[in-house]
Design a protein around this motif. Structure first.
Motif, short mmCIF file in Angstrom:
data_model
loop_
_atom_site.label_atom_id
_atom_site.label_comp_id
_atom_site.label_asym_id
_atom_site.label_seq_id
_atom_site.Cartn_x
_atom_site.Cartn_y
_atom_site.Cartn_z
N GLY A 170 0.82 -1.21 0.00
CA GLY A 170 0.00 0.00 0.00
C GLY A 170 0.85 1.26 0.00
N ALA A 171 1.85 1.28 0.89
CA ALA A 171 2.72 2.45 0.98
C ALA A 171 3.53 2.63 -0.29
CB ALA A 171 3.64 2.31 2.19
N ARG A 172 3.99 1.54 -0.84
CA ARG A 172 4.84 1.59 -2.03
C ARG A 172 4.06 2.04 -3.26
NH1 ARG A 172 10.43 1.41 -2.26
NH2 ARG A 172 11.19 0.11 -3.96
N LEU A 173 2.90 1.44 -3.49
CA LEU A 173 2.13 1.73 -4.70
C LEU A 173 1.54 3.13 -4.69
CD1 LEU A 173 0.31 -1.71 -5.16
CD2 LEU A 173 2.17 -0.80 -6.56
N SER A 174 1.40 3.73 -3.52
CA SER A 174 0.84 5.09 -3.44
C SER A 174 1.91 6.16 -3.64
CB SER A 174 0.14 5.29 -2.11
OG SER A 174 1.07 5.17 -1.04
N GLY A 175 3.18 5.73 -3.82
CA GLY A 175 4.24 6.68 -4.10
C GLY A 175 4.92 7.28 -2.89
N ASN A 176 4.65 6.73 -1.70
CA ASN A 176 5.35 7.23 -0.51
C ASN A 176 6.82 6.84 -0.56
OD1 ASN A 176 3.40 8.51 1.48
ND2 ASN A 176 2.30 6.64 0.98
N ASP A 177 7.65 7.56 0.21
CA ASP A 177 9.08 7.28 0.16
C ASP A 177 9.41 5.95 0.84
OD1 ASP A 177 9.12 7.75 2.92
OD2 ASP A 177 9.81 9.80 2.69
N THR A 178 10.65 5.52 0.63
CA THR A 178 11.09 4.22 1.14
C THR A 178 11.02 4.15 2.66
OG1 THR A 178 12.56 3.94 -0.75
CG2 THR A 178 13.00 2.57 1.18
N ALA A 179 11.33 5.27 3.33
CA ALA A 179 11.33 5.30 4.80
C ALA A 179 9.94 4.96 5.34
CB ALA A 179 11.79 6.66 5.31
N PHE A 180 8.89 5.55 4.74
CA PHE A 180 7.54 5.25 5.22
C PHE A 180 7.14 3.82 4.86
CE2 PHE A 180 2.88 5.10 4.57
CZ PHE A 180 2.53 5.18 5.91
N ALA A 181 7.50 3.37 3.67
CA ALA A 181 7.17 2.00 3.27
C ALA A 181 7.77 1.00 4.26
CB ALA A 181 7.66 1.72 1.85
N GLU A 182 9.00 1.25 4.70
CA GLU A 182 9.64 0.36 5.66
C GLU A 182 9.00 0.46 7.03
OE1 GLU A 182 13.72 1.49 5.42
OE2 GLU A 182 14.09 0.35 3.56
N ALA A 183 8.57 1.67 7.41
CA ALA A 183 7.87 1.84 8.68
C ALA A 183 6.52 1.13 8.66
CB ALA A 183 7.68 3.32 8.98
N ALA A 184 5.82 1.26 7.53
CA ALA A 184 4.53 0.56 7.37
C ALA A 184 4.74 -0.94 7.41
CB ALA A 184 3.88 0.99 6.06
N ASP A 185 5.82 -1.41 6.82
CA ASP A 185 6.19 -2.83 6.84
C ASP A 185 6.31 -3.32 8.28
OD1 ASP A 185 8.33 -4.99 7.06
OD2 ASP A 185 8.14 -4.92 4.87
N GLN A 186 7.05 -2.57 9.11
CA GLN A 186 7.23 -2.96 10.51
C GLN A 186 5.92 -2.88 11.29
OE1 GLN A 186 9.97 -4.29 12.26
NE2 GLN A 186 10.37 -4.66 10.08
N PHE A 187 5.13 -1.86 11.01
CA PHE A 187 3.81 -1.74 11.65
C PHE A 187 2.97 -2.98 11.36
CE2 PHE A 187 -0.69 -0.81 11.11
CZ PHE A 187 -1.03 -0.26 12.34
N GLY A 188 2.89 -3.35 10.08
CA GLY A 188 2.09 -4.50 9.69
C GLY A 188 2.59 -5.78 10.33
N HIS A 189 3.89 -5.92 10.42
CA HIS A 189 4.49 -7.11 11.03
C HIS A 189 4.01 -7.28 12.47
CE1 HIS A 189 7.59 -10.04 12.10
NE2 HIS A 189 7.87 -9.28 13.13
N HIS A 190 4.13 -6.23 13.28
CA HIS A 190 3.76 -6.34 14.69
C HIS A 190 2.25 -6.39 14.88
CE1 HIS A 190 7.79 -6.14 16.34
NE2 HIS A 190 8.07 -5.22 15.44
N LEU A 191 1.50 -5.69 14.03
CA LEU A 191 0.04 -5.80 14.10
C LEU A 191 -0.38 -7.24 13.79
CD1 LEU A 191 -2.73 -4.35 14.39
CD2 LEU A 191 -2.68 -4.01 11.90
N GLY A 192 0.28 -7.86 12.82
CA GLY A 192 -0.05 -9.24 12.46
C GLY A 192 0.21 -10.21 13.59
N ILE A 193 1.32 -10.03 14.29
CA ILE A 193 1.61 -10.89 15.44
C ILE A 193 0.54 -10.70 16.51
CG2 ILE A 193 3.22 -11.34 17.33
CD1 ILE A 193 5.48 -10.53 15.43
N ALA A 194 0.20 -9.44 16.79
CA ALA A 194 -0.83 -9.15 17.79
C ALA A 194 -2.15 -9.80 17.41
CB ALA A 194 -1.00 -7.63 17.94
#
Length: 319
Positions: A170-194
């Motif tokens: 989602g972050a990548r396809l919407s044109g956000n920068d790499t830093a946010f895409a990686e932050a969103a990646d980590q967010f999704g990872h921990h949300l998924g575990i929860a």
């Protein structure tokens, strides 16, 4: 979500006529659609802005997820999914295995239609990792030597992986920068575990009619999840040995008795602490991106899950 509904209905027509009814049965619109939601929110650009690429990416991750559910229900011998018969129950386990394979294949076919290879590469890698997590869990059924680290590794793969890739896409396809895409990646990872830990708790203390799927399957099939791990830690040595002997011998403990024991030992409180820790980590991953439109929406998901956990615990205590 309306655009995603149209996309998923259109995908049914891509299947061979002989199995379209079966595909339609699986590609229904009644699920929670958490993974598509993560794609859309991570790539949020404003009210009314609907990107075709985002819809297709959401469709891909949802189709992969639905394929895993078809296979999970076969292995768990589950009767219900979304308040109706599972695909395995409706069409038989042999046909359901192949139906799940067909869904996986169609998802990867859609992913291959993107103008770059990145989406297909990410989705295919995630699909492999999800399957690997399920294989690990299957091979370790009735194995009560699993450590907390091993349990976490399995849910990293089988659940958190699709949450992670959904946020990243989602972050990548919407044109956000790499830093946010990686932050969103980590967010999704921990949300998924929860979320997986929450789902493991639901299997013990949820109500089948309200949840809409067969419960108690983890216990019946000998899956060692966090609630059961904490239960085994909380009982006496003799009771622990008796529980393990019963489960290793394929004798499922009574769900009602297990729920009562968990309530007596307040196992839910320990599980809730683990969930809250993951949600806090997920929140921190987005801390430096608070000015971006997707962030408040993603943080709301954390609060929604916290509310669901609290409601589950309240309901279980009221019984």
């Amino acid at each position: 979500m309306a655009a995603l509904d149209r996309f998923m209905r259109d995908q049914v027509e891509r299947f061979e006529p002989e199995i379209r009814g079966m595909a339609s049965y699986c590609l229904d619109t009644t699920g929670k659609r958490l993974r598509p939601t993560l794609v859309f929110l991570s790539g949020w650009q404003g009210e009314g802005i609907v990107s075709d690429e985002m819809v297709r990416a959401a469709g891909v991750v949802e189709m992969v997820h639905l394929a895993t559910l078809v296979h999970d229900d076969i292995m768990d011998r589950a009767e219900l999914r979304r308040n109706r018969r599972t695909a395995a129950r409706e069409f038989g386990p042999d046909a359901a295995v192949l139906l799940g394979d067909a869904l996986f294949s169609q998802a990867l076919h859609i992913a291959a239609q993107f103008p770059t290879t990145e989406v297909c590469r990410l989705v295919s890698e995630s699909t492999r990792r999800v399957c690997s997590g399920e294989i690990m869990q299957t091979l370790r059924r009735r194995d009560f030597t699993i450590s907390l680290a091993e349990y976490r590794r399995m849910i990293d793969l089988k659940t958190a992986e699709l949450f992670r890739v959904s946020c990243f896409l989602g972050a990548r396809l919407s044109g956000n920068d790499t830093a946010f895409a990686e932050a969103a990646d980590q967010f999704g990872h921990h949300l998924g575990i929860a979320y997986q830990i929450y789902d493991d708790l639901v299997d013990f203390v949820g109500e089948e009619q309200r949840i809409g799927k067969t419960l108690g399957t983890d216990l019946a099939t000998g899956k060692l999840t966090l609630p059961l791990m904490l239960l085994l830690e909380g009982v006496s040595a003799d009771e622990r040995a008796a529980i393990i002997t019963a489960l290793q011998g394929g004798q499922p403990l009574g769900l009602a008795a297990s729920k009562l024991r968990m309530k007596e030992l307040d196992i839910a409180a320990g599980v809730m602490r683990a969930i809250d820790q993951e949600l806090t980590t997920a929140t921190h991953a987005l801390a430096s991106h608070g000015g971006l439109p997707p962030v408040p929406l993603l943080l709301q998901l954390c609060e929604m899950l916290r509310s669901q956990v609290t409601a589950l615990q309240t309901a279980s205590k009221a019984e």
